[in-house]
Design a protein around this motif. Structure first.
Motif, PDB file in Angstrom:
ATOM      1  N   ARG A  14      42.689  45.935  46.484  1.00 56.52           N
ATOM      2  CA  ARG A  14      41.374  45.885  45.842  1.00 56.52           C
ATOM      3  C   ARG A  14      40.262  46.298  46.801  1.00 56.52           C
ATOM      4  O   ARG A  14      39.221  46.808  46.371  1.00 56.52           O
ATOM      5  CB  ARG A  14      41.107  44.480  45.291  1.00 56.52           C
ATOM      6  N   GLU A  17      40.216  50.027  46.659  1.00 58.99           N
ATOM      7  CA  GLU A  17      39.649  50.442  45.375  1.00 58.99           C
ATOM      8  C   GLU A  17      38.124  50.398  45.417  1.00 58.99           C
ATOM      9  O   GLU A  17      37.445  51.297  44.916  1.00 58.99           O
ATOM     10  CB  GLU A  17      40.165  49.535  44.257  1.00 58.99           C
ATOM     11  N   GLN A  18      37.604  49.350  46.035  1.00 55.83           N
ATOM     12  CA  GLN A  18      36.151  49.191  46.108  1.00 55.83           C
ATOM     13  C   GLN A  18      35.533  50.217  47.059  1.00 55.83           C
ATOM     14  O   GLN A  18      34.546  50.879  46.722  1.00 55.83           O
ATOM     15  CB  GLN A  18      35.798  47.778  46.579  1.00 55.83           C
ATOM     16  N   ASP A 413      49.358  42.714  41.806  1.00 54.81           N
ATOM     17  CA  ASP A 413      48.115  43.039  42.504  1.00 54.81           C
ATOM     18  C   ASP A 413      47.904  44.548  42.631  1.00 54.81           C
ATOM     19  O   ASP A 413      46.867  44.995  43.122  1.00 54.81           O
ATOM     20  CB  ASP A 413      48.085  42.389  43.887  1.00 54.81           C
TER      21      ASP A 413
END
Length: 475
Positions: A14, A17-18, A413
């Motif tokens: 994540r 991704e950010q 995840d």
């Protein structure tokens, strides 16, 4: 946290991704097909099949092309699944960081960096050599000091190589969509030149040149010739030409709809490249006996002139020079995204991981450009070219094995990708095994250079990256 746990800590997908979500997603399947074909089908398609045939395989060079493509194809499935599930900048570096841990990601990324640096410099030098050959009949000639790297034939700097790399970097600095438009046009032109050679050459093929298709084995000063031993040696040489599909994956953070775009771009570009390589190989051997290609820097030109097609030879070779820029564009884009991901994670100075006001990683781009120019302009680097194969094969092994770590996390995840590597769990192991077999076929010098390169990488990691990693902020 003890050292072993620290170097094996895994990045949260994540986070990537950010961070990578700030990059502009503008590349389509067409762009990735052009990027892949442009990088894979570089200058080597005009030179390597003839060289491999003369040194190792004879007419069976086409078999070496197919076998190398099978190994690369299996690995490309692993790359396609990884890129669809984790469309992050840095390709294998970022993926391995997520599924295996930080130190393994760094090793994989460091392996790819060798490929990008040396290949960019090598292609820049190739553009220079071929451009100078084209202008020589016009009476134009650069002084030796500006025509060759330092210490080579009286050279000081390779000016044309410098200009070529700089112009490509300048193009990419204005955005990947602009660079892709130029790439698409040049790739189309280059494919037309290859098809022109194949069509013209097919009219002059002699069946006798293919007999025997697999010559009897014998040992030579250049290594094995003939038999399956020669074909195996040919696979290790040809394989380097198929490495360009990893350049597609490095740009996955800028792909539109990456779950579908990435697999189609990666697998599709490799399929197109294989067909072109096999066609060129068969026509080359059919037109001229393979023995005549020994020591020839321009097998395609030699073949066309031997059948009285000198004008077409000039046309094909001229387009080939411009076509080399396609590989340079692809490598420059992918290497800058890799170095950006190093800076993003603190493995190298964090300034390299910053985006400019247009959301482009230009700090990383110009850093790569400066280093590639220094290598190309001043250093006689030909002895390092085998690092391209050795380093990338190690990254391929990591990615193939990484599928076993990725699958249990898909749908948890990590997003469940639209594309999955077929015949799991057998095919990932075959991708690893095939890459290992090709790696073992490299000569001892290449393996020694690879060890030296990785020792340098580990020194950098333990002296800088481990201390400055952004994951330290979580502890």
């Amino acid at each position: 946290m003890n050292l072993w746990k620290k170097i094996n800590r895994k990045e949260d997908p994540r986070v990537y991704e950010q961070k990578d979500g700030q990059l502009v997603r503008s590349l389509t399947v067409k762009d990735f097909l052009a990027l892949g074909v442009g990088t894979i089908v570089s200058t080597s398609i005009f030179t390597l099949p003839g060289e491999v045939a003369a040194l190792h395989t004879g007419p069976a060079v086409a078999i070496s092309c197919v076998l190398a493509a099978i190994v690369a194809g299996i690995v490309s499935f692993a790359y396609a699944e990884m890129a669809a599930a984790m469309p992050f900048a840095g390709s294998a570096y970022s993926w391995i960081n997520v599924v295996f841990g930080e130190v393994w990601g760094w090793i994989a990324g460091w392996a790819l960096l060798a490929e990008y640096f040396i290949a960019m410099s090598f292609i820049g030098s190739g553009i220079s050599a071929n451009f100078r050959a084209l202008i020589a009949p016009l009476g134009l000639k650069l002084p030796a000091a500006l025509a060759n790297p330092f210490g080579v034939h009286g050279g000081v700097i390779d000016l044309i190589s410098i200009v070529s790399i700089f112009l490509v970097s300048l193009l990419i600095s204005h955005g990947v969509s602009e660079a892709s438009r130029v790439e698409n046009a040049l790739v189309a032109l280059k494919v037309l030149a290859i098809l022109l050679f194949v069509i013209v050459g097919m009219t002059a093929i002699k069946k006798a040149n293919f007999i025997p298709f697999i010559p009897h084995y014998r040992a030579t000063a250049n290594g094995p010739f003939g038999g399956w031993q020669g074909i195996y040696a040919g696979v290790s040489m040809i394989f380097v030409s198929y490495l360009g599909f990893d350049a597609i994956a490095a740009n996955s953070a800028e792909a539109k709809n990456p779950e579908k775009t990435m697999p189609r771009g990666i697998v599709g570009s490799l399929l197109i490249a294989v067909v072109l390589f096999v066609a060129v190989s068969l026509v080359l051997i059919g037109v001229v006996p393979y023995q005549k290609y020994l020591g020839s820097a321009e097998p395609v030109g030699l073949a066309l002139r031997s059948i009285g097609r000198g004008t077409i030879a000039t046309i094909v070779q001229t387009i080939a020079v411009f076509g080399m820029f396609t590989a340079l564009i692809g490598l420059c884009m992918s290497s800058s995204r890799l170095v950006y991901s190093f800076g993003r994670d603190g493995m190298l100075p964090k300034k390299l991981g910053k985006l400019n006001s247009d959301k482009r990683p230009n700090n990383a781009l110009w850093t790569i450009t400066v280093v590639a120019i220094l290598i190309s302009a001043f250093l006689p680097f030909s002895f390092l070219t085998q690092l391209v194969s050795a380093g990338t094969l190690i990254a391929f092994m990591f990615v193939s094995l990484g599928i076993y770590r990725l699958r249990p996390r898909e749908g948890a995840d990590i997003a469940k990708p639209a594309f999955k590597m077929p015949w799991y769990p057998v095919l990932p192991f075959l991708g690893f095994l095939g890459s290992l077999i090709v790696f073992m076929g490299l000569d001892t010098q290449a393996k020694i250079y690879a060890i030296i390169w990785f020792v340098i990488g580990l020194i950098i990691y333990f002296s800088y990256g481990l201390k400055h990693s952004v994951m330290n902020q979580k502890n």
